[in-house]
Design a protein around this motif. Structure first.
Motif, short mmCIF file in Angstrom:
data_model
loop_
_atom_site.label_atom_id
_atom_site.label_comp_id
_atom_site.label_asym_id
_atom_site.label_seq_id
_atom_site.Cartn_x
_atom_site.Cartn_y
_atom_site.Cartn_z
N HIS A 148 -5.69 -65.36 -37.53
CA HIS A 148 -5.50 -66.41 -38.57
C HIS A 148 -6.78 -67.02 -38.80
CE1 HIS A 148 -2.96 -69.22 -40.42
NE2 HIS A 148 -3.79 -70.23 -39.84
N GLY A 149 -7.06 -67.06 -39.97
CA GLY A 149 -8.37 -67.77 -40.58
C GLY A 149 -9.52 -67.36 -39.93
N ASN A 150 -10.12 -68.23 -39.05
CA ASN A 150 -11.25 -67.98 -38.36
C ASN A 150 -11.27 -67.45 -37.07
OD1 ASN A 150 -10.86 -70.41 -37.51
ND2 ASN A 150 -12.98 -71.16 -37.33
N ARG A 151 -9.73 -67.31 -36.52
CA ARG A 151 -9.49 -67.02 -35.19
C ARG A 151 -9.07 -65.54 -35.16
NH1 ARG A 151 -7.02 -72.84 -33.28
NH2 ARG A 151 -9.16 -73.95 -33.31
N ILE A 152 -9.29 -64.81 -33.54
CA ILE A 152 -8.88 -63.56 -33.32
C ILE A 152 -8.35 -63.79 -31.92
CG2 ILE A 152 -9.20 -61.21 -33.15
CD1 ILE A 152 -11.24 -61.34 -35.40
N ALA A 153 -7.07 -62.98 -31.69
CA ALA A 153 -6.59 -63.16 -30.37
C ALA A 153 -6.62 -61.65 -29.99
CB ALA A 153 -5.39 -63.67 -30.18
N VAL A 154 -7.28 -61.03 -28.84
CA VAL A 154 -7.40 -59.68 -28.34
C VAL A 154 -6.76 -59.52 -26.95
CG1 VAL A 154 -9.38 -59.03 -30.03
CG2 VAL A 154 -9.61 -59.84 -27.54
N ARG A 155 -6.39 -58.52 -26.79
CA ARG A 155 -6.10 -57.93 -25.13
C ARG A 155 -7.08 -56.91 -24.85
NH1 ARG A 155 -2.36 -54.22 -23.80
NH2 ARG A 155 -1.66 -52.74 -25.70
N PHE A 156 -7.46 -56.73 -23.77
CA PHE A 156 -8.43 -55.83 -23.41
C PHE A 156 -7.88 -55.21 -21.82
CE2 PHE A 156 -10.36 -59.75 -21.93
CZ PHE A 156 -10.82 -59.23 -20.79
N GLN A 157 -8.84 -53.96 -21.90
CA GLN A 157 -8.90 -53.30 -20.38
C GLN A 157 -10.18 -52.92 -20.17
OE1 GLN A 157 -5.66 -50.53 -19.89
NE2 GLN A 157 -4.09 -52.13 -20.78
N TYR A 158 -10.84 -52.96 -19.02
CA TYR A 158 -12.02 -52.14 -18.58
C TYR A 158 -11.92 -51.76 -17.44
CZ TYR A 158 -14.26 -56.42 -16.52
OH TYR A 158 -14.49 -57.59 -15.54
N GLU A 159 -12.54 -50.89 -17.24
CA GLU A 159 -12.92 -50.27 -15.69
C GLU A 159 -14.07 -49.99 -15.35
OE1 GLU A 159 -8.99 -47.14 -16.12
OE2 GLU A 159 -10.86 -46.21 -16.12
N CYS A 160 -14.55 -50.26 -14.13
CA CYS A 160 -15.78 -50.14 -13.49
C CYS A 160 -15.76 -49.89 -12.02
CB CYS A 160 -16.60 -51.41 -13.96
SG CYS A 160 -15.79 -52.99 -13.17
N ARG A 161 -16.82 -49.75 -11.32
CA ARG A 161 -16.65 -49.65 -9.98
C ARG A 161 -17.77 -50.73 -9.36
NH1 ARG A 161 -21.39 -46.79 -8.29
NH2 ARG A 161 -22.50 -45.93 -9.82
N ASP A 162 -17.82 -50.90 -8.21
CA ASP A 162 -18.51 -51.82 -7.38
C ASP A 162 -19.63 -51.21 -6.57
OD1 ASP A 162 -17.06 -51.38 -5.05
OD2 ASP A 162 -16.02 -52.95 -5.21
N SER A 163 -20.37 -51.98 -6.14
CA SER A 163 -21.32 -51.26 -5.17
C SER A 163 -20.93 -50.46 -4.13
CB SER A 163 -22.43 -52.35 -4.85
OG SER A 163 -21.80 -53.33 -4.18
#
Length: 155
Positions: free
Chosen positions: A84-99
């Motif tokens: 809306h106007g100058n705003r955006i809402a997103v959902r996300f997912q990411y995957e990674c591994r730790d050390s």
């Protein structure tokens, strides 16, 4: 303001420009290049990322540098939720591994607010992490052309 200080598409957003903004953010974050990512934000941008508060591009670069040192083989997917106007809402997912080699899938929602030049001046991110087995991975690097425009699953 120089040409590098404008990030089309510019608000107010319509469906197409909001989708374009979300994909551009996903593409940039998947480079894991803190300097490149920081250029999409105002010089005084404010963030809440989980329980961490960040202000300005220098802090954004430091935050992202540390993030991607911890989060290896990072692969992100974003999906437009609303705009809306100058705003955006997103959902996300990411995957990674730790050390230690443990794989994670992180689920989250972001609220974005942009200035008139298309730079993000505010970002609020709420994120939850789920340990997964390597065999449960579904993201292997940046989105392919065939994946563009596809929504991400809930779980």
């Amino acid at each position: 303001m120089g040409a590098d200080e404008e990030r089309p598409p510019l608000p107010p957003f319509d469906l197409q420009s909001a989708l374009q903004k979300v994909q551009a953010a996903e593409d940039a974050w998947n480079t894991c290049d803190p300097e490149r990512v920081s250029k999409a934000y105002t010089r005084d941008s404010v963030w809440r990322n989980r329980n961490v508060f960040v202000t300005g591009r220098d802090e954004i670069v430091a935050f992202l540098t540390a993030k991607w040192q911890r989060e290896r083989d990072y692969a992100l997917r974003k999906s437009l939720w609303d705009f809306h106007g100058n705003r955006i809402a997103v959902r996300f997912q990411y995957e990674c591994r730790d050390s230690a080699g443990q794989w994670w899938r992180s689920y989250g929602n972001e609220l974005w607010e942009f200035d008139d030049h298309g730079l993000m001046r505010r970002r609020e991110a709420s994120i939850n992490d789920l340990a997964i087995d390597e065999s449960e991975r579904r993201y292997f690097g940046p989105r392919t052309d065939a994946e563009r425009g596809q929504d991400i699953p809930l779980q």
